[in-house]
Motif scaffolding. Structure first.
Motif, PDB file in Angstrom:
ATOM      1  N   GLY A  78      -9.008  20.745  14.081  1.00  0.00           N
ATOM      2  CA  GLY A  78      -7.835  21.611  14.206  1.00  0.00           C
ATOM      3  C   GLY A  78      -6.503  20.913  14.345  1.00  0.00           C
ATOM      4  N   GLY A  79      -6.437  19.624  14.087  1.00  0.00           N
ATOM      5  CA  GLY A  79      -5.157  18.913  14.144  1.00  0.00           C
ATOM      6  C   GLY A  79      -4.166  19.509  13.156  1.00  0.00           C
ATOM      7  N   ASP A  80      -2.928  19.712  13.592  1.00  0.00           N
ATOM      8  CA  ASP A  80      -1.926  20.425  12.794  1.00  0.00           C
ATOM      9  C   ASP A  80      -1.123  19.465  11.919  1.00  0.00           C
ATOM     10  N   PHE A  81      -1.780  18.887  10.921  1.00  0.00           N
ATOM     11  CA  PHE A  81      -1.112  18.049   9.929  1.00  0.00           C
ATOM     12  C   PHE A  81      -1.950  18.064   8.658  1.00  0.00           C
ATOM     13  N   THR A  82      -1.355  17.645   7.550  1.00  0.00           N
ATOM     14  CA  THR A  82      -2.038  17.707   6.259  1.00  0.00           C
ATOM     15  C   THR A  82      -2.622  16.347   5.878  1.00  0.00           C
ATOM     16  N   PHE A  83      -3.482  16.365   4.869  1.00  0.00           N
ATOM     17  CA  PHE A  83      -4.079  15.121   4.387  1.00  0.00           C
ATOM     18  C   PHE A  83      -3.002  14.180   3.850  1.00  0.00           C
ATOM     19  N   MET A  84      -2.018  14.701   3.123  1.00  0.00           N
ATOM     20  CA  MET A  84      -0.955  13.852   2.579  1.00  0.00           C
ATOM     21  C   MET A  84      -0.089  13.266   3.694  1.00  0.00           C
ATOM     22  N   GLN A  85       0.134  14.025   4.762  1.00  0.00           N
ATOM     23  CA  GLN A  85       0.871  13.468   5.901  1.00  0.00           C
ATOM     24  C   GLN A  85       0.101  12.318   6.535  1.00  0.00           C
ATOM     25  N   TYR A  86      -1.207  12.465   6.594  1.00  0.00           N
ATOM     26  CA  TYR A  86      -2.047  11.370   7.117  1.00  0.00           C
ATOM     27  C   TYR A  86      -1.924  10.136   6.229  1.00  0.00           C
ATOM     28  N   ILE A  87      -1.998  10.311   4.907  1.00  0.00           N
ATOM     29  CA  ILE A  87      -1.926   9.167   3.986  1.00  0.00           C
ATOM     30  C   ILE A  87      -0.561   8.486   4.077  1.00  0.00           C
ATOM     31  N   ILE A  88       0.517   9.270   3.975  1.00  0.00           N
ATOM     32  CA  ILE A  88       1.865   8.705   3.896  1.00  0.00           C
ATOM     33  C   ILE A  88       2.342   8.166   5.235  1.00  0.00           C
ATOM     34  N   TRP A  89       2.034   8.896   6.313  1.00  0.00           N
ATOM     35  CA  TRP A  89       2.571   8.531   7.618  1.00  0.00           C
ATOM     36  C   TRP A  89       1.572   7.833   8.515  1.00  0.00           C
ATOM     37  N   ASN A  90       0.418   7.441   7.947  1.00  0.00           N
ATOM     38  CA  ASN A  90      -0.504   6.640   8.758  1.00  0.00           C
ATOM     39  C   ASN A  90      -1.293   5.654   7.911  1.00  0.00           C
ATOM     40  N   GLU A  91      -2.171   6.142   7.038  1.00  0.00           N
ATOM     41  CA  GLU A  91      -3.111   5.241   6.364  1.00  0.00           C
ATOM     42  C   GLU A  91      -2.414   4.200   5.488  1.00  0.00           C
ATOM     43  N   LEU A  92      -1.428   4.628   4.712  1.00  0.00           N
ATOM     44  CA  LEU A  92      -0.750   3.685   3.810  1.00  0.00           C
ATOM     45  C   LEU A  92       0.001   2.591   4.565  1.00  0.00           C
ATOM     46  N   PRO A  93       0.920   2.930   5.473  1.00  0.00           N
ATOM     47  CA  PRO A  93       1.608   1.848   6.203  1.00  0.00           C
ATOM     48  C   PRO A  93       0.672   1.039   7.090  1.00  0.00           C
ATOM     49  N   THR A  94      -0.382   1.673   7.614  1.00  0.00           N
ATOM     50  CA  THR A  94      -1.330   0.927   8.435  1.00  0.00           C
ATOM     51  C   THR A  94      -2.072  -0.102   7.603  1.00  0.00           C
ATOM     52  N   ALA A  95      -2.573   0.306   6.432  1.00  0.00           N
ATOM     53  CA  ALA A  95      -3.316  -0.617   5.566  1.00  0.00           C
ATOM     54  C   ALA A  95      -2.427  -1.765   5.102  1.00  0.00           C
ATOM     55  N   LEU A  96      -1.197  -1.456   4.730  1.00  0.00           N
ATOM     56  CA  LEU A  96      -0.277  -2.519   4.302  1.00  0.00           C
ATOM     57  C   LEU A  96       0.029  -3.470   5.460  1.00  0.00           C
ATOM     58  N   GLY A  97       0.222  -2.902   6.645  1.00  0.00           N
ATOM     59  CA  GLY A  97       0.455  -3.746   7.815  1.00  0.00           C
ATOM     60  C   GLY A  97      -0.754  -4.597   8.144  1.00  0.00           C
ATOM     61  N   ASN A  98      -1.957  -4.014   8.032  1.00  0.00           N
ATOM     62  CA  ASN A  98      -3.191  -4.773   8.242  1.00  0.00           C
ATOM     63  C   ASN A  98      -3.287  -5.941   7.271  1.00  0.00           C
ATOM     64  N   LEU A  99      -2.912  -5.706   6.010  1.00  0.00           N
ATOM     65  CA  LEU A  99      -2.959  -6.767   5.000  1.00  0.00           C
ATOM     66  C   LEU A  99      -2.008  -7.908   5.370  1.00  0.00           C
ATOM     67  N   VAL A 100      -0.780  -7.577   5.685  1.00  0.00           N
ATOM     68  CA  VAL A 100       0.212  -8.611   6.013  1.00  0.00           C
ATOM     69  C   VAL A 100      -0.179  -9.345   7.294  1.00  0.00           C
ATOM     70  N   GLY A 101      -0.615  -8.602   8.305  1.00  0.00           N
ATOM     71  CA  GLY A 101      -0.965  -9.230   9.565  1.00  0.00           C
ATOM     72  C   GLY A 101      -2.149 -10.169   9.457  1.00  0.00           C
ATOM     73  N   GLY A 102      -3.214  -9.729   8.782  1.00  0.00           N
ATOM     74  CA  GLY A 102      -4.404 -10.559   8.673  1.00  0.00           C
ATOM     75  C   GLY A 102      -4.196 -11.786   7.804  1.00  0.00           C
ATOM     76  N   PHE A 103      -3.556 -11.582   6.651  1.00  0.00           N
ATOM     77  CA  PHE A 103      -3.399 -12.671   5.690  1.00  0.00           C
ATOM     78  C   PHE A 103      -2.310 -13.653   6.118  1.00  0.00           C
ATOM     79  N   CYS A 104      -1.138 -13.116   6.498  1.00  0.00           N
ATOM     80  CA  CYS A 104       0.007 -13.982   6.786  1.00  0.00           C
ATOM     81  C   CYS A 104      -0.020 -14.596   8.181  1.00  0.00           C
ATOM     82  N   LEU A 105      -0.620 -13.898   9.147  1.00  0.00           N
ATOM     83  CA  LEU A 105      -0.596 -14.386  10.521  1.00  0.00           C
ATOM     84  C   LEU A 105      -1.879 -15.087  10.953  1.00  0.00           C
ATOM     85  N   VAL A 106      -2.936 -14.957  10.131  1.00  0.00           N
ATOM     86  CA  VAL A 106      -4.202 -15.616  10.487  1.00  0.00           C
ATOM     87  C   VAL A 106      -4.719 -16.480   9.341  1.00  0.00           C
TER      88      VAL A 106
END
Length: 278
Positions: free
Chosen positions: A224-252
């Motif tokens: 029952g969370g009040d948000f859409t699938f596209m809001q999840y992708i744009i405002w969470n999954e996409l920036p999180t995955a990109l941040g995970n990529l930069v953090g893991g590769f560039c910092l480790v």
């Protein structure tokens, strides 16, 4: 603990990246599915502990159990392949190229998402007795997390997007330290101890992990969370995955590779030249 020096385990990092590139589609998908499912179970376990006890630090202390299980079974998370696989390309290992790297990342993403989503449906079913009740305190807690980590970021616009991107970087900095940390020891207890600390840190600090979120947000939407699938992708999954990529590769991955694998080779060359001169 049978400690290995960085020059030894850094080479193992490159070997691991090469091995993942060479895996078949079937093996990659199965390992990724299992990793996503196990991490999802660990996440709901930690949230349950934190909610029922009122102690977030206790939940964070116990969350690494899932990460340790999947690592010891050699299952693959997207956060891990972000760090290890590019090293095989940089080191010019046979068969390592950009299409193979993108293939690996794509398959691991699909497998992780499928595993996490499967657990989201199973947990939502058992918490609601087949969707006949509201799911109780756990479901309510996760619903609020989903809303806060999508609509909460969206409310701040671009600044919110970069906030989650940086949280994703910090997350995989710690997660990848756990992945690499497990390589510093040849004993199971040593590996577990090395993994435990950075994983606990990321979870307690509320950093963003793309695979954990693959469970949390679909589960939140089901409950029952009040948000859409596209809001999840744009405002969470996409920036999180990109941040995970930069953090893991560039910092480790890159710092260890350039200061231990490349540097180690230079030292070996200098040692050979010294022996010749003698």
């Amino acid at each position: 603990m049978s400690y290995l020096m960085p020059s030894e385990f850094a080479t193992k990092m490159v070997d691991a990246g090469e091995e993942k590139l060479a895996m078949s589609t079937k093996d990659t998908l199965i390992r990724a599915f299992m990793a996503g499912a196990i991490l999802a179970l660990a996440a709901v376990f930690a949230i349950t502990v934190a909610t029922t006890t009122g102690s977030p630090i206790l939940g964070a202390c116990l969350f690494p159990v899932g990460f340790i299980m999947l690592y010891l079974m050699k299952f693959d998370l997207l956060t891990g392949v972000f760090t290890l696989v590019p090293l095989a390309l940089i080191d010019k290992r046979p068969g390592a190229n950009l299409p193979q790297l993108l293939r690996n990342w794509g398959l691991v993403f699909i497998g992780n998402f499928a595993g996490a989503l499967s657990v989201a449906f199973m947990m939502s079913f058992i918490l609601t007795y087949g969707y006949n009740t509201d799911g109780g305190a756990i479901a309510e807690k996760v619903s609020h997390i989903g809303e806060a980590r999508t609509l909460g970021y969206a409310a701040h616009g671009v600044d919110g997007w970069f906030t989650i991107f940086i949280r994703g970087m910090l997350c995989n900095w710690m997660v990848s330290m756990g992945v690499v940390g497990a390589m510093i020891s040849t004993s199971a207890t040593g590996k577990m101890a090395a993994m435990w600390m950075p994983i606990m840190l990321f979870f307690f600090m509320g950093f963003e992990h793309s695979i954990v979120n693959m469970f949390l947000f679909p589960f939140s939407m089901i409950m029952g969370g009040d948000f859409t699938f596209m809001q999840y992708i744009i405002w969470n999954e996409l920036p999180t995955a990109l941040g995970n990529l930069v953090g893991g590769f560039c910092l480790v991955g890159l710092p260890l590779y350039y200061t231990h694998v490349r540097q180690s080779a230079q030292r070996k060359l200098a040692a050979v030249e010294t022996r010749k001169a003698a």
